[in-house]
Design a protein around this motif. Structure first.
Motif, PDB file in Angstrom:
ATOM      1  N   LYS A   6      -3.318   1.986   4.187  1.00  0.00           N
ATOM      2  CA  LYS A   6      -2.986   0.606   3.799  1.00  0.00           C
ATOM      3  C   LYS A   6      -4.044   0.059   2.842  1.00  0.00           C
ATOM      4  CE  LYS A   6      -1.292  -3.761   5.049  1.00  0.00           C
ATOM      5  NZ  LYS A   6      -0.962  -4.177   3.711  1.00  0.00           N
ATOM      6  N   LEU A   7      -5.316   0.326   3.133  1.00  0.00           N
ATOM      7  CA  LEU A   7      -6.401  -0.123   2.256  1.00  0.00           C
ATOM      8  C   LEU A   7      -6.250   0.492   0.855  1.00  0.00           C
ATOM      9  CD1 LEU A   7      -9.388   0.144   4.763  1.00  0.00           C
ATOM     10  CD2 LEU A   7      -8.548  -1.956   3.719  1.00  0.00           C
ATOM     11  N   MET A   8      -5.936   1.793   0.806  1.00  0.00           N
ATOM     12  CA  MET A   8      -5.786   2.463  -0.494  1.00  0.00           C
ATOM     13  C   MET A   8      -4.571   1.929  -1.245  1.00  0.00           C
ATOM     14  SD  MET A   8      -7.197   6.350   0.082  1.00  0.00           S
ATOM     15  CE  MET A   8      -5.976   6.923   1.218  1.00  0.00           C
ATOM     16  N   SER A   9      -3.498   1.683  -0.526  1.00  0.00           N
ATOM     17  CA  SER A   9      -2.295   1.130  -1.135  1.00  0.00           C
ATOM     18  C   SER A   9      -2.567  -0.266  -1.696  1.00  0.00           C
ATOM     19  CB  SER A   9      -1.186   1.087  -0.082  1.00  0.00           C
ATOM     20  OG  SER A   9      -0.151   0.246  -0.469  1.00  0.00           O
ATOM     21  N   ASP A  10      -3.278  -1.085  -0.911  1.00  0.00           N
ATOM     22  CA  ASP A  10      -3.612  -2.440  -1.366  1.00  0.00           C
ATOM     23  C   ASP A  10      -4.573  -2.412  -2.547  1.00  0.00           C
ATOM     24  OD1 ASP A  10      -1.951  -3.342   0.592  1.00  0.00           O
ATOM     25  OD2 ASP A  10      -3.522  -4.188   1.868  1.00  0.00           O
ATOM     26  N   LEU A  11      -5.436  -1.403  -2.609  1.00  0.00           N
ATOM     27  CA  LEU A  11      -6.345  -1.263  -3.750  1.00  0.00           C
ATOM     28  C   LEU A  11      -5.534  -1.010  -5.018  1.00  0.00           C
ATOM     29  CD1 LEU A  11      -9.093  -0.948  -5.128  1.00  0.00           C
ATOM     30  CD2 LEU A  11      -9.110   1.442  -4.395  1.00  0.00           C
ATOM     31  N   LYS A  12      -4.555  -0.121  -4.928  1.00  0.00           N
ATOM     32  CA  LYS A  12      -3.701   0.159  -6.102  1.00  0.00           C
ATOM     33  C   LYS A  12      -2.980  -1.108  -6.553  1.00  0.00           C
ATOM     34  CE  LYS A  12      -2.981   4.945  -4.809  1.00  0.00           C
ATOM     35  NZ  LYS A  12      -2.086   5.855  -4.092  1.00  0.00           N
ATOM     36  N   GLU A  13      -2.488  -1.864  -5.568  1.00  0.00           N
ATOM     37  CA  GLU A  13      -1.790  -3.111  -5.867  1.00  0.00           C
ATOM     38  C   GLU A  13      -2.732  -4.118  -6.544  1.00  0.00           C
ATOM     39  OE1 GLU A  13       1.579  -5.194  -6.200  1.00  0.00           O
ATOM     40  OE2 GLU A  13       1.495  -3.261  -5.153  1.00  0.00           O
ATOM     41  N   ALA A  14      -3.958  -4.213  -6.020  1.00  0.00           N
ATOM     42  CA  ALA A  14      -4.950  -5.133  -6.603  1.00  0.00           C
ATOM     43  C   ALA A  14      -5.299  -4.713  -8.032  1.00  0.00           C
ATOM     44  CB  ALA A  14      -6.203  -5.172  -5.737  1.00  0.00           C
ATOM     45  N   THR A  20      -9.648  -8.836  -9.348  1.00  0.00           N
ATOM     46  CA  THR A  20     -10.980  -8.238  -9.368  1.00  0.00           C
ATOM     47  C   THR A  20     -11.705  -8.319  -8.031  1.00  0.00           C
ATOM     48  OG1 THR A  20     -11.109  -9.010 -11.646  1.00  0.00           O
ATOM     49  CG2 THR A  20     -13.112  -8.121 -10.706  1.00  0.00           C
ATOM     50  N   ILE A  21     -11.701  -9.474  -7.400  1.00  0.00           N
ATOM     51  CA  ILE A  21     -12.436  -9.629  -6.140  1.00  0.00           C
ATOM     52  C   ILE A  21     -11.847  -8.719  -5.064  1.00  0.00           C
ATOM     53  CG2 ILE A  21     -12.937 -11.212  -4.242  1.00  0.00           C
ATOM     54  CD1 ILE A  21     -13.397 -13.383  -6.279  1.00  0.00           C
ATOM     55  N   LYS A  22     -10.539  -8.723  -4.932  1.00  0.00           N
ATOM     56  CA  LYS A  22      -9.899  -7.878  -3.922  1.00  0.00           C
ATOM     57  C   LYS A  22     -10.140  -6.404  -4.237  1.00  0.00           C
ATOM     58  CE  LYS A  22      -5.747  -7.353  -1.213  1.00  0.00           C
ATOM     59  NZ  LYS A  22      -4.477  -7.934  -0.838  1.00  0.00           N
ATOM     60  N   MET A  23     -10.033  -6.052  -5.517  1.00  0.00           N
ATOM     61  CA  MET A  23     -10.229  -4.668  -5.940  1.00  0.00           C
ATOM     62  C   MET A  23     -11.661  -4.213  -5.592  1.00  0.00           C
ATOM     63  SD  MET A  23      -9.507  -3.121  -9.730  1.00  0.00           S
ATOM     64  CE  MET A  23     -10.687  -4.198 -10.514  1.00  0.00           C
ATOM     65  N   ASN A  24     -12.655  -5.016  -5.937  1.00  0.00           N
ATOM     66  CA  ASN A  24     -14.049  -4.650  -5.656  1.00  0.00           C
ATOM     67  C   ASN A  24     -14.336  -4.576  -4.167  1.00  0.00           C
ATOM     68  OD1 ASN A  24     -14.617  -4.459  -8.393  1.00  0.00           O
ATOM     69  ND2 ASN A  24     -15.410  -6.544  -8.532  1.00  0.00           N
ATOM     70  N   THR A  25     -13.770  -5.507  -3.408  1.00  0.00           N
ATOM     71  CA  THR A  25     -13.976  -5.519  -1.955  1.00  0.00           C
ATOM     72  C   THR A  25     -13.357  -4.278  -1.317  1.00  0.00           C
ATOM     73  OG1 THR A  25     -13.943  -7.938  -1.970  1.00  0.00           O
ATOM     74  CG2 THR A  25     -13.611  -6.861   0.157  1.00  0.00           C
ATOM     75  N   ARG A  27     -12.674  -1.416  -2.775  1.00  0.00           N
ATOM     76  CA  ARG A  27     -13.439  -0.240  -3.212  1.00  0.00           C
ATOM     77  C   ARG A  27     -14.691  -0.075  -2.364  1.00  0.00           C
ATOM     78  NH1 ARG A  27     -12.971  -0.739  -9.759  1.00  0.00           N
ATOM     79  NH2 ARG A  27     -11.112   0.552  -9.974  1.00  0.00           N
ATOM     80  N   MET A  28     -15.367  -1.178  -2.107  1.00  0.00           N
ATOM     81  CA  MET A  28     -16.581  -1.146  -1.294  1.00  0.00           C
ATOM     82  C   MET A  28     -16.263  -0.653   0.124  1.00  0.00           C
ATOM     83  SD  MET A  28     -18.132  -3.268   1.256  1.00  0.00           S
ATOM     84  CE  MET A  28     -16.914  -4.520   1.067  1.00  0.00           C
ATOM     85  N   ILE A  29     -15.181  -1.140   0.698  1.00  0.00           N
ATOM     86  CA  ILE A  29     -14.782  -0.722   2.045  1.00  0.00           C
ATOM     87  C   ILE A  29     -14.435   0.766   2.057  1.00  0.00           C
ATOM     88  CG2 ILE A  29     -12.992  -0.956   3.822  1.00  0.00           C
ATOM     89  CD1 ILE A  29     -12.856  -3.952   3.000  1.00  0.00           C
ATOM     90  N   THR A  31     -15.472   3.062   0.032  1.00  0.00           N
ATOM     91  CA  THR A  31     -16.704   3.831  -0.160  1.00  0.00           C
ATOM     92  C   THR A  31     -17.443   3.952   1.169  1.00  0.00           C
ATOM     93  OG1 THR A  31     -16.903   3.100  -2.452  1.00  0.00           O
ATOM     94  CG2 THR A  31     -18.912   3.909  -1.391  1.00  0.00           C
ATOM     95  N   THR A  32     -17.499   2.860   1.911  1.00  0.00           N
ATOM     96  CA  THR A  32     -18.133   2.878   3.232  1.00  0.00           C
ATOM     97  C   THR A  32     -17.425   3.895   4.129  1.00  0.00           C
ATOM     98  OG1 THR A  32     -18.738   0.546   3.027  1.00  0.00           O
ATOM     99  CG2 THR A  32     -18.708   1.453   5.251  1.00  0.00           C
ATOM    100  N   LEU A  33     -16.098   3.911   4.076  1.00  0.00           N
ATOM    101  CA  LEU A  33     -15.325   4.847   4.901  1.00  0.00           C
ATOM    102  C   LEU A  33     -15.565   6.291   4.467  1.00  0.00           C
ATOM    103  CD1 LEU A  33     -11.949   2.917   5.248  1.00  0.00           C
ATOM    104  CD2 LEU A  33     -13.755   3.189   6.955  1.00  0.00           C
ATOM    105  N   ARG A  34     -15.612   6.526   3.143  1.00  0.00           N
ATOM    106  CA  ARG A  34     -15.882   7.879   2.645  1.00  0.00           C
ATOM    107  C   ARG A  34     -17.240   8.365   3.129  1.00  0.00           C
ATOM    108  NH1 ARG A  34     -14.683   6.305  -2.357  1.00  0.00           N
ATOM    109  NH2 ARG A  34     -12.465   5.992  -2.293  1.00  0.00           N
ATOM    110  N   ASN A  35     -18.245   7.483   3.066  1.00  0.00           N
ATOM    111  CA  ASN A  35     -19.584   7.850   3.545  1.00  0.00           C
ATOM    112  C   ASN A  35     -19.555   8.174   5.035  1.00  0.00           C
ATOM    113  OD1 ASN A  35     -20.645   7.452   0.997  1.00  0.00           O
ATOM    114  ND2 ASN A  35     -21.350   5.384   1.431  1.00  0.00           N
ATOM    115  N   LEU A  36     -18.802   7.398   5.802  1.00  0.00           N
ATOM    116  CA  LEU A  36     -18.656   7.638   7.232  1.00  0.00           C
ATOM    117  C   LEU A  36     -18.008   8.998   7.481  1.00  0.00           C
ATOM    118  CD1 LEU A  36     -18.734   6.267  10.163  1.00  0.00           C
ATOM    119  CD2 LEU A  36     -16.339   5.723   9.712  1.00  0.00           C
ATOM    120  N   GLU A  37     -16.968   9.297   6.715  1.00  0.00           N
ATOM    121  CA  GLU A  37     -16.264  10.572   6.875  1.00  0.00           C
ATOM    122  C   GLU A  37     -17.155  11.760   6.502  1.00  0.00           C
ATOM    123  OE1 GLU A  37     -11.677   9.055   6.215  1.00  0.00           O
ATOM    124  OE2 GLU A  37     -12.754   9.915   4.523  1.00  0.00           O
ATOM    125  N   VAL A  38     -17.956  11.603   5.458  1.00  0.00           N
ATOM    126  CA  VAL A  38     -18.868  12.675   5.059  1.00  0.00           C
ATOM    127  C   VAL A  38     -19.893  12.898   6.168  1.00  0.00           C
ATOM    128  CG1 VAL A  38     -20.761  13.240   3.461  1.00  0.00           C
ATOM    129  CG2 VAL A  38     -18.581  12.415   2.576  1.00  0.00           C
TER     130      VAL A  38
END
Length: 149
Positions: A6-14, A20-25, A27-29, A31-38
């Motif tokens: 849902k987050l990725m889908s909403d990013l594409k929509e943004a 810009t604000i939604k897109m950056n927010t 992306r930041m979330i 990135t945090t999730l990717r770091n957690l997964e790594v």
């Protein structure tokens, strides 16, 4: 659809809407999730995504408080907008009355009678409110209720 999807889908929509604000927010979330997964070397579960969102919301609340304390209203406003976006993915927050009700149940359950019992009460209360109430607010309310007993 998982929360991460849902987050990725909403990013594409943004991105399409040039929000810009939604897109950056988002992306930041993500990135945090990717770091957690790594770090964990596996895909994040919805519960882990929710915990990450709660941490990010807490960071925003603390930043807003600091910016307001130092008279940086424009930065506080930016953080408020990010917080609003993050909270839209979190479960509905409990009202103060609902929080008070859960606290009273916990106080009766553990037999708390003074502010010294704060830890016992918090240990019972927080799992029940997981993600639906700010820990600082809950702590403050428990403290006030215990002091009035």
């Amino acid at each position: 659809m998982s929360l991460k999807e849902k987050l990725m889908s909403d990013l594409k929509e943004a991105m399409k809407n040039k929000d810009t604000i939604k897109m950056n927010t988002l992306r930041m979330i993500l990135t945090t999730l990717r770091n957690l997964e790594v770090e964990k070397m596996k895909e994040a579960t919805d519960e882990e995504v929710m915990e990450a969102l709660m941490r990010e919301a807490k960071k925003r609340r603390e930043a807003i408080e600091e910016y307001e304390k130092h008279g940086r209203e424009e930065l506080a406003e930016k953080e408020r907008k990010e917080l609003e976006i993050i909270e839209s993915y979190l479960p509905k927050q409990l009202s103060e009355d609902e929080i008070r009700e859960i606290i009273m149940e916990a106080i009766n359950e553990v037999g708390a009678s003074s502010p010294k019992d704060l830890g016992k009460v918090m240990k019972v209360v927080m799992p029940r409110m997981k993600g639906r109430a700010d820990g600082k607010l809950v702590n403050k309310m428990v403290r006030e209720i215990l002091e009035s007993l």
